[in-house]
Structures are given as C-alpha cells and as structure tokens.
Design an enzyme around this catalytic site. Structure first.
Site, PDB file in Angstrom:
ATOM      1  N   GLN A  95      -6.463  -5.384   1.605  1.00 20.79           N
ATOM      2  CA  GLN A  95      -7.296  -6.349   2.158  1.00 20.79           C
ATOM      3  C   GLN A  95      -6.546  -7.710   2.340  1.00 20.79           C
ATOM      4  O   GLN A  95      -6.100  -8.161   1.122  1.00 20.79           O
ATOM      5  CB  GLN A  95      -8.494  -6.583   1.727  1.00 20.79           C
ATOM      6  N   SER A  96      -6.476  -8.217   3.549  1.00 17.76           N
ATOM      7  CA  SER A  96      -5.400  -9.421   3.623  1.00 17.76           C
ATOM      8  C   SER A  96      -6.294 -10.748   3.583  1.00 17.76           C
ATOM      9  O   SER A  96      -5.621 -11.942   3.609  1.00 17.76           O
ATOM     10  CB  SER A  96      -4.181  -9.405   4.695  1.00 17.76           C
ATOM     11  N   HIS A 101     -14.826  -8.066   6.478  1.00 21.26           N
ATOM     12  CA  HIS A 101     -14.891  -7.762   7.681  1.00 21.26           C
ATOM     13  C   HIS A 101     -14.780  -6.134   7.889  1.00 21.26           C
ATOM     14  O   HIS A 101     -14.089  -5.616   7.384  1.00 21.26           O
ATOM     15  CB  HIS A 101     -13.583  -8.532   8.354  1.00 21.26           C
TER      16      HIS A 101
END
Ligand code: 5GP
Length: 115
Positions: A95-96, A101
């Site tokens: 997850q960046s 989302h």
C-alpha cells in the site's frame, strides 16, 4: 488525524483527477498509472487510512463504500466480463497511499495469483 495524502488533495480538488463516479459516500477516479484497460480507484469521503480501519467503522460507512465500489463497476460496464477489486493494505501488500482505496481492475483477462 493522519497526514494529508495525495488522495486527500484529490478529494478536495486541489489535485486534478479524472472522475468517473461520485455519491455521498465515495469518490472514484482513474488511476494515473493504469494496470488494466480499466483501472479506477474508489475512496470513501470520510477518511480512513486502510482497509484495516473498516473493522471499527460504522455499518453505514462500510455499506456506503462497498456499494459504491459495486456501483462504479456497474457504471463502467464491467459486470458482464467481470473485474477484480483490490484493497492493498499495509506494507506487505505494498500500500503506497495511506488513504483507504479500492482498485477496480477490468477490461482484460487478469492472472491469478497476484504477485
Ligand atoms: P496502492 O499501491 O496504495 O494500493 O495504490 C495507489 C495507487 O494510486 C497506485 O495505483 C497509483 O498509480 C495511484 N496514484 C498515485 N498517485 C496518484 C495521483 O496523483 N493520481 C491518480 N489518479 N492516481 C494516483
């Protein structure tokens, strides 16, 4: 309150995005680096950092997000051929962006398992 992310700025329209759907609960826009012919991100309007936060969310928030994702896929015409919904959550999942989302991916045959 957590740090401002690029998705906070997109939601506030401080950073441009290509919107595909919006309702009271979610905002959906095209991924800037698409991994499939259709690649859309769906974010809840009330900020959470990751999918893990849904464990403590109100039922209505969970429902609003999940129904929003399903409606976006329908609006995009993905129901017949199918699509994938991905919530990258935390470091192992890469997850960046620390704003919950859903990725909606479709428009081509997707491989399994993911990397
Ligand atoms: P993650 O790796 O956190 O699951 O996914 C983050 C996604 O956000 C990536 O697919 C990346 O391409 C997308 N992204 C990052 N910055 C921007 C941006 O400024 N605009 C848009 N539309 N997508 C972005």
């Amino acid at each position: 309150m957590s740090d401002d992310t690029i998705f906070d700025k997109i939601l506030r329209r401080e950073v441009p995005s290509e919107a595909v759907y919006e309702d009271d609960d979610v905002y959906a826009f095209r991924d800037i680096e698409p991994q499939a012919p259709t690649h859309v991100l769906v974010i809840p309007k009330r900020k959470m950092e990751s999918f893990a936060d849904l464990a403590d969310a109100k039922d209505a928030e969970v429902a609003g997000l999940m129904q929003g994702v399903s409606r976006v896929a329908r609006e995009l015409g993905l129901e017949d051929r199918g699509y994938r919904v991905v919530f990258n959550t935390g470091p192992d999942a890469l997850q960046s962006v620390a704003y919950l989302h859903a990725h909606i991916l479709g428009g081509r045959k997707l491989s399994w398992p993911p990397g």
